[in-house]
Design an enzyme around this catalytic site. Structure first.
Site, short mmCIF file in Angstrom:
data_model
loop_
_atom_site.label_atom_id
_atom_site.label_comp_id
_atom_site.label_asym_id
_atom_site.label_seq_id
_atom_site.Cartn_x
_atom_site.Cartn_y
_atom_site.Cartn_z
N HIS A 46 -0.02 -18.44 14.87
CA HIS A 46 -1.29 -17.94 14.33
C HIS A 46 -2.20 -17.46 15.46
O HIS A 46 -2.59 -18.22 16.33
CB HIS A 46 -2.02 -19.02 13.52
CG HIS A 46 -3.30 -18.50 12.94
ND1 HIS A 46 -3.36 -17.84 11.72
CD2 HIS A 46 -4.56 -18.47 13.45
CE1 HIS A 46 -4.60 -17.47 11.49
NE2 HIS A 46 -5.35 -17.83 12.53
N ASN A 87 -5.00 -3.25 13.16
CA ASN A 87 -6.44 -3.17 12.93
C ASN A 87 -7.11 -4.44 13.45
O ASN A 87 -6.66 -5.54 13.14
CB ASN A 87 -6.72 -3.01 11.43
CG ASN A 87 -6.09 -1.76 10.86
OD1 ASN A 87 -6.10 -0.71 11.50
ND2 ASN A 87 -5.52 -1.85 9.67
N THR A 95 -8.02 -7.04 7.19
CA THR A 95 -8.30 -7.88 6.01
C THR A 95 -7.56 -9.22 6.07
O THR A 95 -7.95 -10.16 5.40
CB THR A 95 -7.91 -7.16 4.71
OG1 THR A 95 -6.51 -6.83 4.75
CG2 THR A 95 -8.74 -5.91 4.50
N HIS A 98 -4.60 -12.82 10.73
CA HIS A 98 -3.44 -13.30 11.49
C HIS A 98 -2.83 -12.01 12.00
O HIS A 98 -2.43 -11.17 11.17
CB HIS A 98 -2.50 -14.08 10.56
CG HIS A 98 -1.22 -14.58 11.18
ND1 HIS A 98 -0.76 -15.88 10.99
CD2 HIS A 98 -0.29 -13.96 11.95
CE1 HIS A 98 0.40 -16.04 11.63
NE2 HIS A 98 0.71 -14.89 12.21
N HIS A 100 -1.14 -8.67 12.94
CA HIS A 100 0.05 -8.03 12.36
C HIS A 100 0.01 -6.57 12.76
O HIS A 100 -1.05 -5.99 12.98
CB HIS A 100 0.07 -8.18 10.84
CG HIS A 100 -1.21 -7.79 10.19
ND1 HIS A 100 -2.31 -8.62 10.15
CD2 HIS A 100 -1.59 -6.64 9.58
CE1 HIS A 100 -3.30 -8.01 9.54
NE2 HIS A 100 -2.90 -6.79 9.19
N HIS A 102 1.33 -2.82 11.59
CA HIS A 102 1.86 -2.00 10.50
C HIS A 102 2.89 -1.03 11.08
O HIS A 102 2.57 -0.29 12.02
CB HIS A 102 0.75 -1.18 9.85
CG HIS A 102 -0.35 -1.99 9.24
ND1 HIS A 102 -0.49 -2.16 7.88
CD2 HIS A 102 -1.38 -2.67 9.80
CE1 HIS A 102 -1.56 -2.90 7.63
NE2 HIS A 102 -2.11 -3.22 8.78
P1 AMP Z 1 -4.97 -5.19 7.48
O1 AMP Z 1 -5.88 -4.56 6.45
O2 AMP Z 1 -4.71 -4.37 8.68
O3 AMP Z 1 -5.45 -6.59 7.81
O4 AMP Z 1 -3.56 -5.33 6.77
C1 AMP Z 1 -3.27 -6.33 5.86
C2 AMP Z 1 -2.11 -5.84 5.05
O5 AMP Z 1 -1.54 -6.94 4.37
C3 AMP Z 1 -2.49 -4.80 3.99
O6 AMP Z 1 -1.76 -3.59 4.22
C4 AMP Z 1 -2.08 -5.48 2.68
O7 AMP Z 1 -1.55 -4.57 1.74
C5 AMP Z 1 -1.05 -6.49 3.14
N1 AMP Z 1 -0.88 -7.64 2.28
C6 AMP Z 1 -1.84 -8.41 1.74
N2 AMP Z 1 -1.31 -9.40 1.02
C7 AMP Z 1 0.04 -9.26 1.11
C8 AMP Z 1 1.15 -9.97 0.58
N3 AMP Z 1 1.00 -11.04 -0.22
N4 AMP Z 1 2.40 -9.53 0.88
C9 AMP Z 1 2.57 -8.43 1.66
N5 AMP Z 1 1.56 -7.73 2.20
C10 AMP Z 1 0.31 -8.14 1.93
ZN ZN Z 2 -1.92 -17.47 10.35
#
Ligand code: AMP
Ligand code: ZN
Length: 114
Positions: A46, A87, A95, A98, A100, A102
């Site tokens: 995390h 982001n 959003t 943690h 990540h 894309h």
């Molecule tokens: P960010 O807005 O850069 O934080 O990306 C978060 C991403 O997580 C978004 O593209 C969401 O569509 C994706 N996301 C949210 N919940 C889930 C989930 N349960 N499974 C897969 N992707 C998710």
């Molecule tokens: Zn986490």
């Protein structure tokens, strides 16, 4: 982190199909895909935002990009082109807190992003 969505995927509390998994990283399909291929790659550890990565995280962050390339090759969009983007905080649209990355591919993209 008990209330973190991606930590729950790491621990298995939330069962989600994995595109890729090793001791350090997980990759899953984005639930709201913005391209024909939209995969999220994240460390099992995390780390809430890119502002919180440290020297000790260099290797895992580097391996994110090797994993992105490997997935692009496997799914055969490496030659057409792809984008890897992360982001950081609200103004960039983060959003899930943690980190990540894309991995987007399978369509023509424009620049600059919105
Ligand atoms: P960010 O807005 O850069 O934080 O990306 C978060 C991403 O997580 C978004 O593209 C969401 O569509 C994706 N996301 C949210 N919940 C889930 C989930 N349960 N499974 C897969 N992707 C998710
Ligand atoms: Zn986490």
């Amino acid at each position: 982190m008990s209330d973190c969505l991606f930590c729950k995927m790491v621990s298995g509390e939330i069962d989600v199909p994995k595109v890729y998994e090793d001791d350090d990283l997980i990759a899953i399909n984005d639930i709201n895909p913005q391209a024909p291929f939209h995969i999220l790659i994240f460390p099992q550890k995390h780390i809430s935002t890119l502002n919180n990565i440290g020297e000790a995280d260099q290797q895992v962050v580097g391996r994110v990009f090797l994993t992105a390339k490997q997935i692009a090759v496997e799914k055969e969009f490496d030659q057409s082109g792809y984008r890897v983007v992360a982001n950081c905080l609200e103004a960039a649209g983060q959003t899930v807190f943690h980190i990540h990355f894309h991995l987007l591919g399978g369509r023509q993209m424009s620049w600059p992003p919105g």
